[in-house]
Design a protein around this motif. Structure first.
Motif, short mmCIF file in Angstrom:
data_model
loop_
_atom_site.label_atom_id
_atom_site.label_comp_id
_atom_site.label_asym_id
_atom_site.label_seq_id
_atom_site.Cartn_x
_atom_site.Cartn_y
_atom_site.Cartn_z
N VAL A 222 -43.61 36.73 -34.96
CA VAL A 222 -44.80 36.90 -35.62
C VAL A 222 -44.68 37.66 -36.83
O VAL A 222 -44.07 38.75 -37.02
CB VAL A 222 -45.84 37.62 -34.82
N GLU A 223 -44.98 36.86 -38.20
CA GLU A 223 -44.82 37.39 -39.34
C GLU A 223 -45.68 38.55 -39.54
O GLU A 223 -47.02 38.42 -39.06
CB GLU A 223 -45.00 36.52 -40.37
N HIS A 224 -45.43 39.92 -40.15
CA HIS A 224 -46.29 40.91 -40.27
C HIS A 224 -45.65 41.71 -41.33
O HIS A 224 -44.85 41.61 -41.92
CB HIS A 224 -46.10 41.67 -38.89
N GLU A 225 -46.56 42.63 -41.73
CA GLU A 225 -46.41 43.69 -42.44
C GLU A 225 -45.30 44.86 -41.93
O GLU A 225 -45.32 44.94 -40.79
CB GLU A 225 -47.58 44.53 -43.15
N LEU A 226 -44.57 45.40 -42.60
CA LEU A 226 -43.54 46.24 -42.11
C LEU A 226 -44.09 47.56 -41.31
O LEU A 226 -43.73 47.88 -40.21
CB LEU A 226 -42.57 46.68 -43.02
N GLU B 91 -44.20 37.02 -29.89
CA GLU B 91 -44.97 36.58 -28.95
C GLU B 91 -44.17 35.75 -27.63
O GLU B 91 -43.31 34.98 -28.10
CB GLU B 91 -45.92 35.35 -29.77
N SER B 92 -44.61 35.99 -26.54
CA SER B 92 -43.88 35.24 -25.32
C SER B 92 -44.76 34.19 -24.88
O SER B 92 -46.09 34.25 -24.78
CB SER B 92 -43.38 36.12 -24.24
N GLY B 93 -43.97 33.18 -24.14
CA GLY B 93 -44.58 32.09 -23.45
C GLY B 93 -43.52 31.85 -22.19
O GLY B 93 -42.89 32.66 -21.98
N GLU B 94 -43.64 30.85 -21.75
CA GLU B 94 -42.77 30.21 -20.59
C GLU B 94 -42.59 28.86 -20.61
O GLU B 94 -43.59 28.11 -20.89
CB GLU B 94 -43.42 30.75 -19.18
N ILE B 95 -41.51 28.38 -20.23
CA ILE B 95 -41.24 26.96 -19.67
C ILE B 95 -40.67 26.77 -18.46
O ILE B 95 -39.69 27.72 -18.22
CB ILE B 95 -40.17 26.42 -20.70
N MET B 96 -41.16 26.03 -17.47
CA MET B 96 -40.33 25.86 -16.13
C MET B 96 -40.00 24.45 -16.19
O MET B 96 -40.64 23.28 -16.64
CB MET B 96 -41.48 25.97 -15.18
N VAL B 97 -38.62 24.29 -15.86
CA VAL B 97 -38.04 22.99 -15.72
C VAL B 97 -37.77 22.59 -14.35
O VAL B 97 -37.07 23.07 -13.68
CB VAL B 97 -36.78 22.84 -16.61
N PHE B 98 -38.47 21.36 -13.82
CA PHE B 98 -38.01 20.82 -12.54
C PHE B 98 -37.24 19.70 -12.84
O PHE B 98 -37.57 18.59 -13.15
CB PHE B 98 -39.36 20.38 -11.78
N CYS B 99 -35.90 20.03 -12.26
CA CYS B 99 -34.87 18.87 -12.58
C CYS B 99 -34.53 18.08 -11.04
O CYS B 99 -34.04 18.87 -10.15
CB CYS B 99 -33.80 19.42 -13.31
N ALA B 100 -34.58 16.88 -11.05
CA ALA B 100 -34.27 16.18 -9.62
C ALA B 100 -33.24 14.94 -10.06
O ALA B 100 -33.30 14.61 -11.43
CB ALA B 100 -35.34 15.76 -8.84
N PRO B 101 -32.95 14.32 -9.16
CA PRO B 101 -31.86 13.15 -9.70
C PRO B 101 -32.71 12.00 -10.31
O PRO B 101 -32.22 11.39 -11.41
CB PRO B 101 -31.64 12.60 -8.20
N ASP B 102 -34.15 11.75 -10.33
CA ASP B 102 -34.65 10.78 -10.97
C ASP B 102 -36.09 11.25 -11.80
O ASP B 102 -36.60 10.40 -12.26
CB ASP B 102 -35.24 9.59 -10.06
N PHE B 103 -36.05 12.66 -11.94
CA PHE B 103 -37.12 13.08 -12.79
C PHE B 103 -37.12 14.28 -13.41
O PHE B 103 -36.18 14.94 -12.66
CB PHE B 103 -38.36 13.00 -12.04
N HIS C 41 -46.17 28.19 -28.85
CA HIS C 41 -45.34 28.19 -29.97
C HIS C 41 -43.92 27.53 -29.24
O HIS C 41 -42.98 27.55 -30.01
CB HIS C 41 -44.71 29.67 -30.28
N SER C 42 -43.99 27.04 -28.05
CA SER C 42 -42.63 26.53 -27.46
C SER C 42 -42.62 25.06 -27.18
O SER C 42 -42.27 24.78 -26.27
CB SER C 42 -42.49 27.22 -26.25
N GLY C 43 -43.08 24.23 -28.30
CA GLY C 43 -43.27 22.72 -28.27
C GLY C 43 -41.77 22.12 -28.11
O GLY C 43 -40.67 22.61 -28.73
N LEU C 44 -41.58 21.20 -27.32
CA LEU C 44 -40.49 20.51 -26.87
C LEU C 44 -40.46 19.07 -27.43
O LEU C 44 -39.34 18.32 -27.26
CB LEU C 44 -40.12 20.36 -25.26
N ALA C 45 -41.08 18.84 -28.58
CA ALA C 45 -41.07 17.53 -29.17
C ALA C 45 -39.86 17.20 -29.80
O ALA C 45 -39.22 16.20 -29.81
CB ALA C 45 -42.25 17.49 -30.23
N SER C 46 -39.27 18.34 -30.43
CA SER C 46 -38.25 18.04 -31.38
C SER C 46 -36.96 17.91 -30.42
O SER C 46 -36.26 17.37 -30.73
CB SER C 46 -38.12 19.56 -32.32
N VAL C 47 -36.95 18.54 -29.09
CA VAL C 47 -36.00 18.49 -28.17
C VAL C 47 -35.95 17.04 -27.87
O VAL C 47 -34.77 16.45 -27.68
CB VAL C 47 -36.05 19.52 -27.00
N ARG C 48 -37.07 16.62 -27.55
CA ARG C 48 -37.16 15.22 -27.01
C ARG C 48 -36.60 14.11 -28.07
O ARG C 48 -35.74 13.39 -27.76
CB ARG C 48 -38.47 14.79 -26.60
#
Length: 351
Positions: free
Chosen positions: A112-116, A124-136, A145-152
């Protein structure tokens, strides 16, 4: 009274269920490394893949509620225990396995941009959970702040990588999260360097509160980053996990990057602890210097005060009371004494 009754009746109304589609950011079907054209619901996408007998589904969710996550779990056969974790978030980074489904929890961070010298949020924190199986693959994101559009988008431009299946998505998301750790660590390091420069600049005013705030944010950053080390090591080195061998190699590279940034953040904590000690020591030195100056000026002021006090006692028999030059002589003696004290204190660097 009418407004009270209206608000009360509104509270008593049953909550309208929000469709699962409202929580879905994107849903795609991937076959032979390429995304199939058209739009799919999560149910249609799952049916498409299982009818074909090849490919996988990637569903991205953002802040789902209990009902929405329950619908996703029912469609893809997720274990009931992970549904609550996916909704409540604030989980510690971890890796769990439910039959052929891997569940990877990662904390995300953003600078987060701020004055010194502002006492405000820096990380700032968030969370990502990944459920990984053979077909999904199901990714559940919490935080803005944690968008995955660029990753996709990056993965869809690399069909050869997508040929590895859901494991490729797991690796891409983990790599993206670790890259953000590196970026945030670099920004925090610039703050620490600026703080160090100011602390060790002569005659600068040291704001210890700002250093404590930065240290607290570094602690939060460390809590988000460090626990991910064990899950990444397991993903990269356990051959019994349902991941392609090549993906495990890529994940080992991610684990190496993570180790580097984790060590870097640990160094930040030590640097800030030393910086706080240096700042407090500098404040102590400044206070001692100020006290010496005050003491010196008090000593100088004591000389005329003493002379004025003696000659203000109004006794009749006192030296030089009736002498014409008595008053100038006393003033001269006081002035010489004050100047002598000033020169002495100046030579001793008290003034």
């Amino acid at each position: 009274m009418p407004s009270f009754r209206a608000s009360r009746s509104a509270r008593e109304l049953p909550r309208v269920p929000v469709p699962t589609a409202r929580a879905i950011v994107d849903c795609g079907v991937y076959v032979q490394g390429r995304r199939l054209p058209g739009r799919f619901t999560h149910r249609d996408a799952c049916a498409e893949v299982r009818n074909r007998g090849e490919g996988f589904v990637w569903v991205g969710l953002h802040d789902p509620d209990d009902r929405q996550m329950g619908d996703i779990a029912e469609t893809f056969g997720l274990h009931a225990l992970v549904v609550e974790d996916a909704v409540k978030a604030r989980q510690r980074p971890k890796l769990e396995r439910y039959d052929d489904t891997l569940v990877l929890v990662m904390r995300t961070v953003s600078y987060v941009e701020h004055e010194l010298h502002s006492v405000s949020e820096i990380v700032e924190s968030g969370e990502i959970m990944v459920f990984c199986a053979p077909d999904f693959v199901v990714t559940v994101r919490h935080g803005e702040h944690s968008g995955l559009a660029s990753v996709r988008k990056q993965l869809e431009a690399d069909p050869a990588m997508l040929m590895y299946g859901p494991g490729a998505v797991l690796h891409a998301v983990a790599d993206y999260v670790v890259d953000t750790y590196i970026e945030v660590a670099a920004s925090v390091e610039l703050d620490i360097d600026a703080m160090e420069e100011e602390v060790f600049t002569p005659r600068s005013q040291v704001a210890v509160e700002s250093i404590y705030q930065l240290k607290r944010e570094v602690v939060e950053l460390r809590r988000a980053v460090t626990p991910l080390a064990i899950p990444l090591q397991l993903l990269g080195h356990k051959p019994d996990l349902p991941l392609p061998k090549e993906i495990r190699r890529y994940l080992r590279d991610v684990a190496d990057h993570h180790t580097g940034v984790a060590e870097r953040i640990a160094d930040f904590d030590g640097s800030l602890s030393a910086l706080i000690s240096a700042a407090l020591a500098k404040i102590g030195v400044q206070q001692n210097t100020d006290m010496r100056k005050i003491s010196a000026y008090v000593a100088i002021a004591a000389v005329p005060t003493m002379g004025a006090g003696i000659y203000g006692m109004n006794f009749e028999h006192m030296p030089e009371l009736r002498w014409t030059y008595g008053y100038p002589l006393v003033l001269s003696v006081i002035a010489v004494a004050c100047v002598a004290l000033f020169v002495t204190f100046r030579r001793n660097h008290w003034l």
